[in-house]
Design an enzyme around this catalytic site. Sequence first.
Site, PDB file in Angstrom:
ATOM      1  N   GLU A  36       0.872  -1.166   0.000  1.00 53.69           N
ATOM      2  CA  GLU A  36       0.000   0.000   0.000  1.00 53.69           C
ATOM      3  C   GLU A  36       0.916   1.225   0.000  1.00 53.69           C
ATOM      4  OE1 GLU A  36      -2.542   0.491   3.414  1.00 53.69           O
ATOM      5  OE2 GLU A  36      -3.489   2.252   2.512  1.00 53.69           O
ATOM      6  N   ARG A 261       5.068 -12.859   9.639  1.00 50.58           N
ATOM      7  CA  ARG A 261       5.801 -11.658   9.246  1.00 50.58           C
ATOM      8  C   ARG A 261       7.126 -11.580   9.994  1.00 50.58           C
ATOM      9  NH1 ARG A 261       3.653  -6.379   9.642  1.00 50.58           N
ATOM     10  NH2 ARG A 261       1.711  -7.081   8.775  1.00 50.58           N
ATOM     11  N   LYS A 271       4.384   0.981   9.921  1.00 45.04           N
ATOM     12  CA  LYS A 271       4.470   2.169   9.064  1.00 45.04           C
ATOM     13  C   LYS A 271       3.903   3.387   9.778  1.00 45.04           C
ATOM     14  CE  LYS A 271       3.049   0.090   5.017  1.00 45.04           C
ATOM     15  NZ  LYS A 271       2.473   0.116   3.672  1.00 45.04           N
TER      16      LYS A 271
HETATM   17  P1  ATP Z   1      -0.215  -1.755   6.782  1.00 46.21           P
HETATM   18  O1  ATP Z   1      -0.473  -2.116   8.195  1.00 46.21           O
HETATM   19  O2  ATP Z   1      -0.216  -0.300   6.502  1.00 46.21           O
HETATM   20  O3  ATP Z   1      -0.959  -2.576   5.820  1.00 46.21           O
HETATM   21  P2  ATP Z   1       1.998  -3.340   5.959  1.00 46.21           P
HETATM   22  O4  ATP Z   1       3.330  -3.325   6.585  1.00 46.21           O
HETATM   23  O5  ATP Z   1       1.180  -4.566   5.992  1.00 46.21           O
HETATM   24  O6  ATP Z   1       1.283  -2.129   6.603  1.00 46.21           O
HETATM   25  P3  ATP Z   1       1.692  -3.318   3.093  1.00 46.21           P
HETATM   26  O7  ATP Z   1       1.998  -2.219   2.177  1.00 46.21           O
HETATM   27  O8  ATP Z   1       0.308  -3.815   3.164  1.00 46.21           O
HETATM   28  O9  ATP Z   1       2.160  -2.831   4.500  1.00 46.21           O
HETATM   29  O10 ATP Z   1       2.676  -4.515   2.839  1.00 46.21           O
HETATM   30  C1  ATP Z   1       2.903  -5.059   1.570  1.00 46.21           C
HETATM   31  C2  ATP Z   1       3.214  -6.511   1.706  1.00 46.21           C
HETATM   32  O11 ATP Z   1       4.333  -6.703   2.574  1.00 46.21           O
HETATM   33  C3  ATP Z   1       2.073  -7.281   2.280  1.00 46.21           C
HETATM   34  O12 ATP Z   1       1.866  -8.424   1.469  1.00 46.21           O
HETATM   35  C4  ATP Z   1       2.496  -7.663   3.652  1.00 46.21           C
HETATM   36  O13 ATP Z   1       1.997  -8.910   4.007  1.00 46.21           O
HETATM   37  C5  ATP Z   1       4.026  -7.684   3.535  1.00 46.21           C
HETATM   38  N1  ATP Z   1       4.634  -7.342   4.806  1.00 46.21           N
HETATM   39  C6  ATP Z   1       4.462  -6.226   5.519  1.00 46.21           C
HETATM   40  N2  ATP Z   1       5.165  -6.260   6.672  1.00 46.21           N
HETATM   41  C7  ATP Z   1       5.820  -7.436   6.681  1.00 46.21           C
HETATM   42  C8  ATP Z   1       6.708  -8.074   7.588  1.00 46.21           C
HETATM   43  N3  ATP Z   1       7.074  -7.498   8.731  1.00 46.21           N
HETATM   44  N4  ATP Z   1       7.202  -9.279   7.251  1.00 46.21           N
HETATM   45  C9  ATP Z   1       6.853  -9.856   6.102  1.00 46.21           C
HETATM   46  N5  ATP Z   1       6.018  -9.324   5.204  1.00 46.21           N
HETATM   47  C10 ATP Z   1       5.495  -8.127   5.478  1.00 46.21           C
HETATM   48 MG    MG Z   2      -0.633  -4.755   5.060  1.00 52.44          MG
END
Ligand code: ATP
Ligand code: MG
Length: 586
Positions: A36, A261, A271
């Site tokens: 996102e 994660r 974020k």
């Molecule tokens: P938000 O809470 O704003 O959604 P987010 O960290 O999940 O934050 P995204 O932009 O949705 O942000 O993340 C993009 C991709 O990265 C998603 O598929 C998510 O699952 C993956 N992702 C985010 N944080 C992690 C993490 N700590 N470890 C592994 N994958 C992650």
């Molecule tokens: Mg996310």
Amino acid sequence: MSEAPRESLDFVRQIVTDDLGSGKNDGRVHTRFPPEPNGYLHIGHAKSICLNFGIAEQFGGKCNLRFDDTNPVKEEDEYVEAIKADVRWLGFDWQDRLYFASDYFQQMYDYAVQLIKAEKAFVCDLSLDEVRAHRGTLTSPGVDSPHRNRSIDDNLDLFDRMRRGEFADGSKTLRAKIDMAHANMNMRDPVMYRILHASHHRTGDRWCIYPMYDWAHGIEDSIEGITHSICTLEFEDHRPLYDWFLEQLDAFHPQQIEFARLELTHTIMSKRKLLELVDAKTVSGWNDPRLPTIGGMRRRGYTPESIRNFCDRIGVAKFKSTIDFQLLEHCVRDDLNKRSPRVMAVLNPLKVVIENYPEGQSEELDAINNPEDASAGTRKVPFSRVLYIERDDFREDAPRKFFRLSPGREVRLRYAYFVTCRDVIKDDAGEVTELRCTYDPATRGGDAPDGRKVKGTLHWVSAEHALPCEVRLYDHLIAPDEQTPESGNNPEPRASARANSGATQKAATAETNPADWKASLNPNSLTVQFGGFIEPSVAEAAPGTRYQFERIGYFCVDPDSSPGKLVFNRTVTLKDKWAKIAKKGK
Ligand code: ATP
Ligand code: MG
């Protein structure tokens, strides 16, 4: 010759392998990385990027970069560009497959109309707060919306008018008609669309209704023909809903696979919290070298290879675990050791005068650029009568085991000569200001022809030739003795966070944001050290150039640097705490 041992497959790759074996999806492997654009990427995202692009690469498939831009309020082009640059820098290529969820808004709308016509969706006049209040709890069923049984025609009419902007923000939603008593709360008539009169970074004011994440995400994957929709564990409970939507629509059905994660000690990966630090100027920006953002790590001097190697080493699993930051630093060190040229820099200088070296004379000595890499060659380092050594390398009352310089002792100056300390000069306060030494001209290059040994070898620079430099020393973002039980990660999936957006954002923030997370920030995460000197060979080094400062650590040139004012970031120290931890564990 024996073959290299095949690494065992992680559970995601095992699923892909099995699917290929059974001929599922006609042998296609298609993944995506779906950020996102509401912030910069961090090391957690790198795990997901390595996994998704890595699987595509390994199995001859494809991986899309898709921006999941369904929330106009928090999303910006700046983030889109930064994310693209970061993915590229990590070494991955989406080729011509750059997509935006917002490109599918019309298709999503049409799908929603299809559900209304099938009596699987209805327009609801409850506010988002009321929807939540009617949802029930894990142990009690929810309550049907009073608008649940509107006619298809009424629903079509109202939904059309929602789209055309006739209604105020929050006054209506489109909801799926599933089951308010479902054991899975996500299945209790979830909201699919909300009204939001907000400009979108790509679609402008074309839309004033926006799809909720849970409605949008599965459709995006389906439209792109994603075969393996890999996401983090929080979305496990949402899978039945994604499945339900795609079944109703009779659309292509990707398989969702959830993994744990990445969580890291000593840092923050939410974020929202990172944005708070950026907005409050607690850090210099998203690329502050203290942050675990890809941009921060790049500026700090981490290599993409070391990050990829780290992601390989931590693997992919279903169970949650927190990785020690030391492992990441170990991977960085390991890579930098192989590729960084060595140079000599003195960060906290003490003046040394070589009394028997002629005034006005200087010479150039050969120094090895990288003992790990013979092809890196050698360079010339100037030597003269006045030098600087590290203040720590001298002790007036040296204990027996102190092998560096002290009165009467002889040490080697790296690549240069043996020198002996003859006299110590102090100021009125008793502070040592200068050492008077002699050198042995017969030891040029650093070896004594008579076979005499010295215990210590010091780095040094020639005062006349050295360049002044500023050095930025970093420590953990979270104080080293603080626990980071939630290294910042919101346990709630984004879907619910988004359902709470807008008017009710505050409630969600209060819940998941114990106000004191900032108290654990390390006040010493940055120390700027002025007054250092570095050998002149680095004069022209471009920002991003990495070095090992001999005996000190790995450093890289910061973008703030200019030829007259060299600025270095310490990437990582030399001491490998991880190697120690790993040894102890054995
Ligand atoms: P938000 O809470 O704003 O959604 P987010 O960290 O999940 O934050 P995204 O932009 O949705 O942000 O993340 C993009 C991709 O990265 C998603 O598929 C998510 O699952 C993956 N992702 C985010 N944080 C992690 C993490 N700590 N470890 C592994 N994958 C992650
Ligand atoms: Mg996310």
